[in-house]
Design a protein around this motif. Structure first.
Motif, PDB file in Angstrom:
ATOM      1  N   SER A   1       0.839  -1.198   0.000  1.00  0.00           N
ATOM      2  CA  SER A   1       0.000   0.000   0.000  1.00  0.00           C
ATOM      3  C   SER A   1       0.870   1.242   0.000  1.00  0.00           C
ATOM      4  CB  SER A   1      -0.891   0.017   1.247  1.00  0.00           C
ATOM      5  OG  SER A   1      -1.686  -1.123   1.303  1.00  0.00           O
ATOM      6  N   GLY A   2       0.271   2.352  -0.395  1.00  0.00           N
ATOM      7  CA  GLY A   2       0.986   3.618  -0.384  1.00  0.00           C
ATOM      8  C   GLY A   2       0.191   4.682  -1.101  1.00  0.00           C
TER       9      GLY A   2
ATOM     10  N   SER B   1      -9.582   6.352  -0.010  1.00  0.00           N
ATOM     11  CA  SER B   1      -8.730   6.354   1.181  1.00  0.00           C
ATOM     12  C   SER B   1      -7.290   5.936   0.919  1.00  0.00           C
ATOM     13  CB  SER B   1      -9.295   5.391   2.234  1.00  0.00           C
ATOM     14  OG  SER B   1     -10.599   5.739   2.561  1.00  0.00           O
ATOM     15  N   THR B   2      -7.084   5.013  -0.004  1.00  0.00           N
ATOM     16  CA  THR B   2      -5.739   4.443  -0.174  1.00  0.00           C
ATOM     17  C   THR B   2      -5.564   3.849  -1.565  1.00  0.00           C
ATOM     18  OG1 THR B   2      -4.102   2.996   0.876  1.00  0.00           O
ATOM     19  CG2 THR B   2      -6.330   2.134   0.689  1.00  0.00           C
ATOM     20  N   SER B   3      -4.355   3.454  -1.833  1.00  0.00           N
ATOM     21  CA  SER B   3      -4.025   2.762  -3.085  1.00  0.00           C
ATOM     22  C   SER B   3      -3.184   1.543  -2.735  1.00  0.00           C
ATOM     23  CB  SER B   3      -3.231   3.679  -4.017  1.00  0.00           C
ATOM     24  OG  SER B   3      -3.987   4.810  -4.357  1.00  0.00           O
ATOM     25  N   MET B   4      -3.197   0.551  -3.611  1.00  0.00           N
ATOM     26  CA  MET B   4      -2.375  -0.641  -3.386  1.00  0.00           C
ATOM     27  C   MET B   4      -1.967  -1.265  -4.703  1.00  0.00           C
ATOM     28  SD  MET B   4      -5.024  -3.639  -2.055  1.00  0.00           S
ATOM     29  CE  MET B   4      -4.944  -3.014  -0.425  1.00  0.00           C
ATOM     30  N   LEU B   5      -0.878  -2.020  -4.616  1.00  0.00           N
ATOM     31  CA  LEU B   5      -0.397  -2.801  -5.749  1.00  0.00           C
ATOM     32  C   LEU B   5      -0.570  -4.275  -5.439  1.00  0.00           C
ATOM     33  CD1 LEU B   5       2.987  -1.054  -6.671  1.00  0.00           C
ATOM     34  CD2 LEU B   5       0.851  -0.978  -7.970  1.00  0.00           C
ATOM     35  N   LEU B   6      -0.981  -5.047  -6.437  1.00  0.00           N
ATOM     36  CA  LEU B   6      -1.097  -6.500  -6.338  1.00  0.00           C
ATOM     37  C   LEU B   6      -0.114  -7.105  -7.319  1.00  0.00           C
ATOM     38  CD1 LEU B   6      -4.998  -6.828  -6.616  1.00  0.00           C
ATOM     39  CD2 LEU B   6      -3.650  -6.445  -4.549  1.00  0.00           C
ATOM     40  N   HIS B   7       0.632  -8.113  -6.877  1.00  0.00           N
ATOM     41  CA  HIS B   7       1.579  -8.775  -7.763  1.00  0.00           C
ATOM     42  C   HIS B   7       1.570 -10.274  -7.464  1.00  0.00           C
ATOM     43  CE1 HIS B   7       5.883  -9.677  -9.132  1.00  0.00           C
ATOM     44  NE2 HIS B   7       5.131  -9.552 -10.199  1.00  0.00           N
TER      45      HIS B   7
END
Length: 165
Positions: free
Chosen positions: A7-8, A32-38
């Motif tokens: 997240s970040g 509210s937030t952002s995230m990366l999925l890998h």
């Protein structure tokens, strides 16, 4: 297969996604937030990833649509029975209209499982959510002895990030 989440801020995560453009990395965003999925069989290049093992899956995750992440904290000793019951409960997800992809994620170093669903659009998820197929009460009713949770399950929803044109 391993699954990594970090997240970040949106601007910082866009830099990471761009830097690793050869990898299939999904950028999600909500107010509210952002995230990366890998998803990868290799070690994560995220600095502080939440790491999971993929134990059930269907479909291919893409940078499109609507995502829901159901976080379910479970004590280590209750994991085998929880996984058995949860696999049974999530069998119906594969047949839902608008479902694009699904992942059942076992935590590596925490206690929260994640049931990740990717939908064509938010309305498809809303219809699924209104059917109460994967609600906290439904999950709690899977267990006929005691509640196995170490905390309160919750759901976070996101849109796949798209650059404004």
């Amino acid at each position: 297969m391993n699954f990594y989440i970090t997240s970040g801020t949106l601007s910082f995560l866009k830099i990471i996604q761009k830097k690793h453009h050869a990898e299939e990395i999904i950028l999600l965003n909500n107010p509210s937030t952002s995230m990366l999925l890998h998803e990868s069989s290799h070690k994560s290049f995220f600095q502080s990833p939440r790491t999971f093992e993929v134990i059930e899956q269907s479909g291919e995750l893409r940078q499109e649509g609507f995502f829901a992440l159901h976080h379910i904290p479970v004590s280590p000793e209750d994991r085998p029975s929880f996984e058995f019951d949860l696999k049974e409960a999530t069998n119906v997800i594969h047949q839902q209209p608008g479902i694009k992809a699904f992942r059942l994620l076992r935590p590596v170093s925490s206690d929260s499982y994640v049931v990740l669903t990717n939908w064509s659009k938010e309305q498809d998820y809303a219809r699924f959510d209104q059917a109460k197929i994967l609600t906290n009460k439904k999950l709690e009713s899977l267990f006929n002895t005691q509640v196995l949770f170490t905390g309160k399950p919750y759901t976070a929803t996101f849109y796949a990030y798209k650059e404004k044109e």
